[in-house]
Structure formats: structure tokens, C-alpha cells
Design an enzyme around this catalytic site. Structure first.
Site, PDB file in Angstrom:
ATOM      1  N   ILE A  47       0.831  -1.210   0.000  1.00 29.73           N
ATOM      2  CA  ILE A  47       0.000   0.000   0.000  1.00 29.73           C
ATOM      3  C   ILE A  47       0.862   1.255   0.000  1.00 29.73           C
ATOM      4  O   ILE A  47       0.749   2.104  -0.880  1.00 29.73           O
ATOM      5  CB  ILE A  47      -0.956   0.025   1.214  1.00 29.73           C
ATOM      6  N   GLY A  51       8.220   6.635   7.185  1.00 29.90           N
ATOM      7  CA  GLY A  51       9.454   6.654   7.952  1.00 29.90           C
ATOM      8  C   GLY A  51       9.578   5.492   8.920  1.00 29.90           C
ATOM      9  O   GLY A  51      10.685   5.043   9.224  1.00 29.90           O
ATOM     10  N   ASP A 164      -0.944  13.754  20.065  1.00 32.50           N
ATOM     11  CA  ASP A 164      -0.401  14.056  18.733  1.00 32.50           C
ATOM     12  C   ASP A 164      -1.534  14.287  17.731  1.00 32.50           C
ATOM     13  O   ASP A 164      -1.538  13.719  16.635  1.00 32.50           O
ATOM     14  CB  ASP A 164       0.512  12.918  18.265  1.00 32.50           C
TER      15      ASP A 164
END
Length: 559
Positions: A47, A51, A164
Site C-alpha cells: 500500500i 518513515g 499528537d
């Protein structure tokens, strides 16, 4: 692994010809394609790559479920702190059963690399959408904002802080007639209030453009920290950039700490005043001045008629069964050998090599049955855990909603208290002033042996009115104080109930996790043996198939 371009089945590298179609196999082009993760998930296609590692589309071999598998690179997988963080993320997501939070099914390893098995999603991240569209309409922004807040409310009810929130972690997919259906991703640096710490105190985690001031200062995160980050995201959806966007990281940090964001009305005239006020409250520098959690934010959205009925527990997961994988049927090797034994002569059927293939296929069948039974036990266990979490979540969210309402009411009584104290101080000052005036007039009249003047009468009447008003305000303040104390008691009681429920959740989760891990360990052992038997069966089938011509009907029978 090699692949048959006709039937799309995968075979070990030492197999050259497909036993089903009798055609030459080709290399898959990716060493991970065709491999089985965690004994259950066959990888079918690539897909994307990031990182941290690569993401693949896979299929559960026993539940016919399409999944996405994130395979972390070796460096990430060998980092002990990262491994712990990944395990936490998987467990957190598994516990946060909610339509707007990505579902994590499993945690496994593949040749030393850690793998997270999650629901397969089709769509784009909010970051990708904003890159092409720059800004969104107010209506669209509100819908996305609400669903993110709904997802956070589930996390906050379990005392989990995401830490986050940013456009890259907000995935937009489609479900039935709902576009921009939100899936909140990446709980990798989530923080559990009262839980074990995986990072050093003061370590700055998160993305600078969306990080709250208190995190920059090295203070403990709170649920209000998520609210600030969400405020930055909402601001960006409406204006095309985050509140303190800059190429200079120091300017971004300085903005979060000291500067006010540019007024929304100066950038866009179509933003409602109520929404502008909500965003400004979300972006308050002091976390105590923000909404304390997602429940308070949602309550204010409802109060200002900015909330719509677009999500809820009745929404089925958007992605399950959404995409089919072509040619993904597994070969049932014992059926294959049953069929092919009718097509070979007796001498071939009695050879040691053919017998080894048959024995491997039959043993594989029994192992596959055992794995399937264990998978169903895991499903039962997970369904039981999910049902338990749903019930607890309903109770927690009811308590949290009540808590948000009580806090709003307490805030209202505090404002009334401030106004009443101000009026009491004013009236007290006026009473003292009038009393001094009356005393002055009385002394003057006494010295002159005169009659009471109209002015003195007016001052006495005014004093009486002021004293009466002062009594009324003091009585109101007394009731206000009683009300405040009662609200504080109710708030503390609600917080205690929430705390006790969360403690119980942790205890139950540990019990479920132990049982789940026991099943997974057994599946891993059986899966390793199954793969070896599958290779033996495939190798034998290749040799036998090369000597005969198989009919098209045979291909159908052994799939």
C-alpha cells in the site's frame, strides 16, 4: 515468494510451476508478499511506505477479513522503547472501541519486525485533503471537528490523552452517505493518566505546529492538551494554515507561548461568532481556561447549535469488508491430493514422495482446523472484551457528560458569585456613604435645633432600600455558595466514580490480554509447522502436476 499470475496464489521460492494451472510462476517483486503474519494474515499487496515502515493489504485466512498491516522497519523493531510504545498503542486502540478510532486487531512479528494489524481504510488523511483544497467550508469543518471530538471523548473517558492530534493523524473515509467519516490514527505516544511513563518527564512529544504551550514548558499533559491541538487543526481547516505557522521553528514555539492567533473574523467573514469563540477558548494559553476535555467541548457545541447527529455507537465500522482481494482463496491441500490421486496411476500414488505430500496435506488440514478453532476462541474473547468496553464506555461517557454539565453549571454559579460579590461591595460602600451623610445631617440639625429636613428623610429612605437590597443579595450569595458547594461535591463524586470504573477496566484488560497472548503463542507455534507442511505439499504437487495435464474442473475442486 512466487505468485501465479492466473490464480494469484503464492508459493515458496523453490516452486517453479503452479500446481493448479501448470504455468510458470513469477517472482512477487516484494519479499513480504505472500507471507503469513501471526499465523492468520496473508499479505497480498503493498500500500505505502513511511518513515516507520511499510503498510500492506492482507487478508485473515480464517475470518475472510481484509486488514492493513504496518510492518515496522528493523531499526524501529529493535528499539526497546519503541517496542513498548507499539504494544501500548495496540492495546490502547483495542480498548477504545469507537467508530471514529482506527481499529487495531492484532500485534505480531514477521522475521523480527513488529507488525500492527489494523482495519483497512480507503480515503485520505486530512493533511492530504488540506494540501489540495487549502481550506474547508464551515459546515465541513464542523462535521470533521465533531467526529474528532467524539473520538477524543472516548479516549478521555478512559483517561487516555492522544498527545499528537494533527491533520496527518486524521483519516477521512466514506461510509454509506457519510463523506469525511473520521478515523483517528496513531496512539503511539498516547499518555494514560496515572499509567506507567515511557518517556522522560519534560520530553517534548508531538508536532510543533500543534503542540500546546504546557508541553513546550515541560509540564504534564492533560486532556485539555488534546483540546489545544484540536483547536490548531480546526483553525487550519478554516484558514489554510495553523495558528502560528512559520518556517522558523522558534517563531512557532514563541507563537504558542506568547502570541494570540490572528482573529478568525479578519480572515473569513462566514465563520459564526459562536464557533470563533469556541476555537479561541480551545487555544487559550492556560490549560485551566480551556475546555477540560472533549466532553466539555461537545457540550458547548450542542449549546451553541453547532452539533449534528452524524456519529454514534450505532454506526457500523466503515471499512470492514469494504474491499475484496482478487484471487485470495487459499489452496486446501488435502482436497487437492484427494482429487489428484484419482488422476495418477497406482505406481505414482504409492511412491514415498507422493505419500509424503498426502501426509503433509492431511496433517496440515488438522493443524489448520486447530488454528481456526483458536482463532474463533480469540474472536469470542475479543467480542466479550469489546462488549465489556462498550458497556463501560456508555457508563463512563454518561458520567463524563454529567461532569461536563456540572462544570458548566459551576462556572455559571462562579460568574454569578463574582457579580454578587461585586454588587455587595458596591452596596456596602453606598450604605457606609449614606450613613455618613445621615450622621452629618443629624449633627447639623441637632446643633441648629432644627426639624428633620427633606434631604435627611430622602437619605434615610435610600438607606433603607440599600440595606434591603444588600440583605437580598447576601441571601442570594448564601444560596449561591450552598449551590457551589453542592456542585463541587457532585463533581468530586462523579470524578471518583469515573476513577473506579477506569481502575476496573485496567484489571479486566490485563485478564483479557493474558488469555489473548496465550492463544496467540499457540497459533504462532502451529503456524510455523503449518508453513513447513504447506511447502512440502506444494513441492510434491509441483512434481506430480508436471507429469499430468489437469482439467479446468480440478482447479475449482481444490480451491
Amino acid at each position: 515468494m512466487k505468485i501465479c499470475q492466473k490464480c494469484s496464489n503464492f508459493f515458496p521460492d523453490d516452486i517453479n510451476v503452479c500446481p493448479l494451472d501448470n504455468i510458470v510462476l513469477s517472482q512477487s517483486g516484494d519479499s513480504n508478499l505472500g507471507k503469513v503474519v501471526g499465523g492468520c494474515y496473508r499479505i497480498h499487496s503493498f500500500i505505502s511506505k513511511g518513515g516507520m515502515g511499510s503498510v500492506y493489504l492482507a487478508k485473515h485466512r480464517y475470518l475472510n477479513r481484509n486488514v492493513a498491516i504496518k510492518i515496522l522497519n528493523q531499526q524501529m523493531s529493535s528499539d526497546e522503547s519503541m517496542r513498548k510504545r507499539i504494544i501500548r498503542e495496540a492495546r490502547i486502540c483495542a480498548s477504545l472501541e469507537h467508530p471514529n478510532i482506527v481499529k487495531v486487531y492484532d500485534l505480531a512479528t514477521l522475521e523480527g519486525s513488529m507488525c500492527i494489524v489494523m482495519e483497512f481504510l480507503e480515503g485520505k488523511t486530512l493533511k492530504e485533503v488540506l494540501r489540495f483544497e487549502n481550506t474547508l467550508t464551515v459546515e465541513r469543518t464542523l462535521k470533521i471537528m465533531q467526529m474528532i471530538a467524539e473520538a477524543l471523548s472516548r479516549a478521555h473517558s478512559f483517561n487516555i490523552i492522544h498527545r499528537d492530534i494533527k491533520p496527518a493523524n486524521i483519516f477521512l473515509t466514506s461510509y454509506r452517505d457519510i463523506d469525511d467519516f473520521v478515523k483517528l490514527l496513531d496512539f503511539g505516544i498516547a499518555y494514560t493518566i496515572g499509567g506507567a511513563r515511557l518517556t522522560q518527564k519534560g520530553m517534548l512529544l508531538g508536532t510543533p505546529a500543534y503542540v500546546p504551550p504546557e508541553r513546550i514548558k515541560g509540564e504534564e499533559p492533560t486532556k485539555a492538551s488534546d483540546i489545544y491541538s484540536l483547536g490548531c487543526v480546526v483553525y487550519e481547516m478554516l484558514t489554510g494554515k495553523s495558528p502560528f505557522a512559520s518556517q522558523n521553528i522558534e517563531e512557532v514555539i514563541t507563537g504558542h507561548l506568547f502570541r494570540d492567533p490572528a482573529p478568525l473574523k479578519e480572515i473569513r467573514q462566514d465563520i459564526p461568532d459562536s464557533l470563533s469563540s469556541i476555537i479561541l477558548k480551545m487555544l487559550e494559553k492556560n490549560p485551566q481556561n480551556r475546555y477540560q476535555d472533549a466532553f466539555e467541548l461537545l457540550e458547548d457545541m450542542k449549546f451553541n447549535n453547532l452539533y449534528s447527529k452524524i456519529t454514534g455507537e450505532n454506526v457500523v465500522r466503515a471499512s470492514e469488508g469494504a474491499t475484496s482481494i482478487e484471487g485470495s482463496n487459499e489452496i486446501v491441500w488435502n482436497n487437492y491430493f484427494d482429487n489428484i490421486s484419482k488422476m495418477v496411476d497406482d505406481d505414482t500414488a504409492q511412491t514415498i514422495e507422493f505419500s509424503k505430500g498426502v501426509e503433509a496435506a492431511n496433517e496440515l488440514f488438522l493443524i489448520e482446523q486447530k488454528i481456526a478453532e483458536l482463532v474463533m476462541e480469540i474472536e469470542k474473547l475479543d467480542n466479550k472484551r469489546r462488549e465489556y468496553h462498550r458497556n463501560i464506555a456508555i457508563a463512563l461517557e454518561t458520567l463524563q457528560t454529567d461532569l461536563a454539565k456540572q462544570r458548566r453549571e459551576l462556572g455559571k454559579t462562579k460568574m454569578e458569585h463574582i457579580a454578587q460579590i461585586s454588587e455587595i461591595e458596591y452596596l456596602t460602600s453606598k450604605v457606609n456613604e449614606i450613613e455618613e451623610k445621615i450622621m452629618s445631617l443629624f449633627s447639623q440639625r441637632k446643633n441648629e435645633n432644627g426639624k428633620i429636613s427633606d434631604e435627611e428623610i430622602e437619605q434615610i429612605i435610600l438607606l433603607s432600600e440599600m440595606v434591603q437590597r444588600l440583605r437580598e443579595i447576601n441571601e442570594k450569595e448564601k444560596k449561591n455558595k450552598e449551590n457551589r458547594n453542592e456542585l463541587k461535591f457532585q463533581i468530586e463524586d462523579l470524578k471518583y466514580q469515573i476513577l473506579q470504573l477506569n481502575k476496573r477496566v485496567v484489571e479486566i484488560d490485563e485478564e483479557f490480554a493474558q488469555k489473548h497472548d496465550d492463544y496467540i503463542n499457540e497459533i504462532d507455534k502451529l503456524s510455523t509447522k503449518a508453513e513447513n507442511l504447506r511447502s512440502i505439499a506444494a513441492f510434491t504437487a509441483q512434481k506430480v502436476a508436471s507429469g499430468i495435464r489437469m482439467s479446468g474442473s480440478l482447479e475449482k475442486n481444490h480451491k
